[in-house]
Design a protein around this motif. Structure first.
Motif, mmCIF file in Angstrom:
data_model
loop_
_atom_site.group_PDB
_atom_site.id
_atom_site.type_symbol
_atom_site.label_atom_id
_atom_site.label_comp_id
_atom_site.label_asym_id
_atom_site.label_seq_id
_atom_site.Cartn_x
_atom_site.Cartn_y
_atom_site.Cartn_z
ATOM 1 N N LEU A 56 41.336 31.685 34.384
ATOM 2 C CA LEU A 56 39.979 31.309 34.001
ATOM 3 C C LEU A 56 39.214 30.749 35.194
ATOM 4 O O LEU A 56 38.035 31.052 35.399
ATOM 5 C CB LEU A 56 40.021 30.284 32.864
ATOM 6 C CG LEU A 56 38.674 29.896 32.284
ATOM 7 C CD1 LEU A 56 37.956 31.121 31.719
ATOM 8 C CD2 LEU A 56 38.841 28.852 31.201
ATOM 9 N N SER A 57 39.890 29.961 36.004
ATOM 10 C CA SER A 57 39.258 29.395 37.189
ATOM 11 C C SER A 57 38.839 30.504 38.154
ATOM 12 O O SER A 57 37.725 30.499 38.685
ATOM 13 C CB SER A 57 40.237 28.431 37.863
ATOM 14 O OG SER A 57 39.627 27.764 38.906
ATOM 15 N N TRP A 58 39.724 31.464 38.386
ATOM 16 C CA TRP A 58 39.405 32.575 39.276
ATOM 17 C C TRP A 58 38.240 33.382 38.727
ATOM 18 O O TRP A 58 37.318 33.752 39.452
ATOM 19 C CB TRP A 58 40.629 33.484 39.442
ATOM 20 C CG TRP A 58 40.354 34.656 40.338
ATOM 21 C CD1 TRP A 58 40.501 34.704 41.676
ATOM 22 C CD2 TRP A 58 39.850 35.931 39.932
ATOM 23 N NE1 TRP A 58 40.139 35.942 42.145
ATOM 24 C CE2 TRP A 58 39.719 36.709 41.089
ATOM 25 C CE3 TRP A 58 39.492 36.488 38.716
ATOM 26 C CZ2 TRP A 58 39.247 38.016 41.057
ATOM 27 C CZ3 TRP A 58 39.018 37.791 38.690
ATOM 28 C CH2 TRP A 58 38.901 38.535 39.851
ATOM 29 N N ALA A 59 38.279 33.675 37.420
ATOM 30 C CA ALA A 59 37.222 34.470 36.800
ATOM 31 C C ALA A 59 35.880 33.771 36.926
ATOM 32 O O ALA A 59 34.860 34.401 37.225
ATOM 33 C CB ALA A 59 37.556 34.724 35.327
ATOM 34 N N PHE A 60 35.865 32.479 36.721
ATOM 35 C CA PHE A 60 34.603 31.752 36.823
ATOM 36 C C PHE A 60 34.054 31.795 38.233
ATOM 37 O O PHE A 60 32.867 32.036 38.448
ATOM 38 C CB PHE A 60 34.796 30.303 36.362
ATOM 39 C CG PHE A 60 33.512 29.536 36.348
ATOM 40 C CD1 PHE A 60 32.602 29.721 35.335
ATOM 41 C CD2 PHE A 60 33.208 28.645 37.363
ATOM 42 C CE1 PHE A 60 31.401 29.023 35.320
ATOM 43 C CE2 PHE A 60 32.021 27.950 37.360
ATOM 44 C CZ PHE A 60 31.114 28.137 36.331
ATOM 45 N N ARG A 61 34.907 31.566 39.229
ATOM 46 C CA ARG A 61 34.444 31.565 40.619
ATOM 47 C C ARG A 61 33.982 32.937 41.080
ATOM 48 O O ARG A 61 32.979 33.063 41.772
ATOM 49 C CB ARG A 61 35.567 31.087 41.541
ATOM 50 C CG ARG A 61 35.717 29.605 41.617
ATOM 51 C CD ARG A 61 36.563 29.182 42.801
ATOM 52 N NE ARG A 61 37.771 29.980 42.994
ATOM 53 C CZ ARG A 61 38.942 29.736 42.438
ATOM 54 N NH1 ARG A 61 39.083 28.702 41.652
ATOM 55 N NH2 ARG A 61 39.979 30.519 42.667
ATOM 56 N N HIS A 62 34.714 34.004 40.700
ATOM 57 C CA HIS A 62 34.437 35.317 41.263
ATOM 58 C C HIS A 62 33.548 36.202 40.396
ATOM 59 O O HIS A 62 32.848 37.065 40.922
ATOM 60 C CB HIS A 62 35.751 36.043 41.567
ATOM 61 C CG HIS A 62 36.499 35.390 42.677
ATOM 62 N ND1 HIS A 62 37.369 34.362 42.459
ATOM 63 C CD2 HIS A 62 36.478 35.598 44.009
ATOM 64 C CE1 HIS A 62 37.865 33.970 43.623
ATOM 65 N NE2 HIS A 62 37.344 34.706 44.579
ATOM 66 N N LEU A 63 33.568 36.017 39.112
ATOM 67 C CA LEU A 63 32.775 36.879 38.248
ATOM 68 C C LEU A 63 31.450 36.246 37.844
ATOM 69 O O LEU A 63 30.437 36.924 37.783
ATOM 70 C CB LEU A 63 33.573 37.258 36.994
ATOM 71 C CG LEU A 63 34.887 38.000 37.275
ATOM 72 C CD1 LEU A 63 35.607 38.287 35.974
ATOM 73 C CD2 LEU A 63 34.634 39.274 38.051
ATOM 74 N N ALA A 64 31.454 34.953 37.578
ATOM 75 C CA ALA A 64 30.217 34.300 37.161
ATOM 76 C C ALA A 64 29.298 34.105 38.359
ATOM 77 O O ALA A 64 28.119 34.417 38.314
ATOM 78 C CB ALA A 64 30.519 32.965 36.486
#
Length: 74
Positions: free
Chosen positions: A18-26
């Motif tokens: 979730l942390s990775w997704a937030f940093r890279h996708l959002a």
């Protein structure tokens, strides 16, 4: 840190995925009009008027204190 060396997280903080997704996708909130400066033009103008009024009041207070000091010396 806990005793076994793992980092403890608050409930609902999410994990690595979730942390990775937030940093890279959002990504950052770029392109949002007025996100940093404030909402509307009227709000910015009101803020500028308020700031000018505060500066004027401070300047007047300094002048009053200076006049009181000079009156006390003379």
């Amino acid at each position: 840190m806990s005793e076994d060396g793992a980092v403890t997280r608050a409930p609902g903080e999410g994990g690595r995925l979730l942390s990775w997704a937030f940093r890279h996708l959002a990504g950052p909130a770029e392109g949002v009009q007025g996100a940093v400066q404030g909402g509307s033009t009227e709000a910015r103008e009101a803020w500028k008027r308020d700031l000018a009024e505060r500066k004027r009041y401070t300047r007047e207070q300094r002048e009053h204190r200076r006049a009181a000091r000079e009156a006390g010396k003379g």
